[in-house]
Scaffold this active site. Structure first.
Site, PDB file in Angstrom:
ATOM      1  N   ASP A  79       0.850  -1.195   0.000  1.00  0.00           N
ATOM      2  CA  ASP A  79       0.000   0.000   0.000  1.00  0.00           C
ATOM      3  C   ASP A  79       0.884   1.243   0.000  1.00  0.00           C
ATOM      4  O   ASP A  79       1.907   1.299   0.696  1.00  0.00           O
ATOM      5  CB  ASP A  79      -0.902  -0.014   1.240  1.00  0.00           C
ATOM      6  CG  ASP A  79      -2.037   0.994   1.150  1.00  0.00           C
ATOM      7  OD1 ASP A  79      -3.196   0.555   1.134  1.00  0.00           O
ATOM      8  OD2 ASP A  79      -1.772   2.212   1.091  1.00  0.00           O
ATOM      9  N   HIS A  95     -15.908   3.039   3.781  1.00  0.00           N
ATOM     10  CA  HIS A  95     -14.518   3.529   3.677  1.00  0.00           C
ATOM     11  C   HIS A  95     -13.753   2.969   2.487  1.00  0.00           C
ATOM     12  O   HIS A  95     -12.528   2.981   2.492  1.00  0.00           O
ATOM     13  CB  HIS A  95     -13.728   3.268   4.970  1.00  0.00           C
ATOM     14  CG  HIS A  95     -14.423   3.782   6.195  1.00  0.00           C
ATOM     15  ND1 HIS A  95     -14.491   5.125   6.489  1.00  0.00           N
ATOM     16  CD2 HIS A  95     -15.112   3.151   7.167  1.00  0.00           C
ATOM     17  CE1 HIS A  95     -15.185   5.293   7.592  1.00  0.00           C
ATOM     18  NE2 HIS A  95     -15.586   4.114   8.034  1.00  0.00           N
ATOM     19  N   GLN A  96     -14.469   2.491   1.466  1.00  0.00           N
ATOM     20  CA  GLN A  96     -13.751   2.051   0.262  1.00  0.00           C
ATOM     21  C   GLN A  96     -13.453   3.265  -0.612  1.00  0.00           C
ATOM     22  O   GLN A  96     -14.359   4.018  -0.970  1.00  0.00           O
ATOM     23  CB  GLN A  96     -14.586   1.034  -0.532  1.00  0.00           C
ATOM     24  CG  GLN A  96     -13.830   0.481  -1.745  1.00  0.00           C
ATOM     25  CD  GLN A  96     -14.655  -0.524  -2.552  1.00  0.00           C
ATOM     26  OE1 GLN A  96     -15.865  -0.667  -2.314  1.00  0.00           O
ATOM     27  NE2 GLN A  96     -14.015  -1.177  -3.489  1.00  0.00           N
ATOM     28  N   HIS A 136     -10.243  -5.273  -3.036  1.00  0.00           N
ATOM     29  CA  HIS A 136      -8.894  -5.454  -2.478  1.00  0.00           C
ATOM     30  C   HIS A 136      -8.988  -5.859  -1.018  1.00  0.00           C
ATOM     31  O   HIS A 136      -9.884  -5.434  -0.294  1.00  0.00           O
ATOM     32  CB  HIS A 136      -8.046  -4.194  -2.630  1.00  0.00           C
ATOM     33  CG  HIS A 136      -8.691  -2.943  -2.116  1.00  0.00           C
ATOM     34  ND1 HIS A 136      -9.664  -2.258  -2.822  1.00  0.00           N
ATOM     35  CD2 HIS A 136      -8.525  -2.248  -0.971  1.00  0.00           C
ATOM     36  CE1 HIS A 136     -10.043  -1.197  -2.135  1.00  0.00           C
ATOM     37  NE2 HIS A 136      -9.383  -1.175  -0.987  1.00  0.00           N
ATOM     38  N   HIS A 177      -6.761  -5.758   2.458  1.00  0.00           N
ATOM     39  CA  HIS A 177      -5.593  -5.203   3.129  1.00  0.00           C
ATOM     40  C   HIS A 177      -5.051  -6.256   4.107  1.00  0.00           C
ATOM     41  O   HIS A 177      -5.813  -6.791   4.918  1.00  0.00           O
ATOM     42  CB  HIS A 177      -5.970  -3.994   3.989  1.00  0.00           C
ATOM     43  CG  HIS A 177      -6.559  -2.813   3.275  1.00  0.00           C
ATOM     44  ND1 HIS A 177      -5.862  -1.657   3.056  1.00  0.00           N
ATOM     45  CD2 HIS A 177      -7.805  -2.595   2.770  1.00  0.00           C
ATOM     46  CE1 HIS A 177      -6.637  -0.764   2.460  1.00  0.00           C
ATOM     47  NE2 HIS A 177      -7.830  -1.308   2.276  1.00  0.00           N
TER      48      HIS A 177
END
Ligand code: 5GP
Length: 142
Positions: free
Chosen positions: A33, A95-96, A102, A104
């Site tokens: 990230d 919160h995308q 994806h 995390h």
């Protein structure tokens, strides 16, 4: 109707934008990230451009599920961390930010520091009557 522009992750898959790659196969890519919550914060994405997990094909889901535990082990080994969170956001309210599925992998270093994922968990006691109805509705929808 014109198709939406490719997400930043599709552009990374296509090699148009660089990344610190940690794994790739024909269905999955994993890379660091760019704004890590802790060293080793890794994103695992399907090459299929599904915006949210519920839109992902079984084939891509299986490919991610197969490799995720191995990637978690690799991140933990390389960072010397034993604890971590796996986070997967779907939708702006959740919160995308990047509308391409994806996962995390976020190491949680020990020692009481602020690195890693902070979680607000506003739990309440379950209402068993409503819970039974919801469980039935969800089971019927599977
Ligand atoms: P979300 O909030 O959508 O679950 O997380 C998206 C993540 O993608 C964020 O943690 C953000 O730092 C990361 N990200 C956004 N753009 C880029 C980029 O161009 N390269 C990399 N490596 N990560 C990105």
């Amino acid at each position: 109707m014109p198709s939406p522009p490719p997400s930043i992750f599709t552009r990374i898959i296509n090699g148009e934008i660089p990344c610190h790659k940690v794994y790739e196969d024909d269905k999955v890519l994993a890379f660091l990230d760019i704004n890590p919550l802790a060293p080793g914060h890794t994103l695992v994405i399907p090459k299929e451009p599904a915006p949210t997990l519920d839109k992902l094909s079984d084939v891509s889901a299986a490919a991610i599920g197969r490799i995720l535990p191995r990637l978690c082990r690799a991140v933990m080994r390389a960072t010397g961390t034993s604890d971590y969170n796996l986070l997967q956001n779907n939708g702006a309210a959740a919160h995308q930010e990047v509308m391409h599925v994806h996962f995390h992998i976020i190491p949680k270093p020990g020692g009481g520091g602020s690195q890693g994922l902070g979680i607000d968990w506003p739990a309440a006691k379950i209402d068993h009557t409503a819970g039974a109805q919801l469980a039935s509705a969800i089971a019927a929808a599977v």
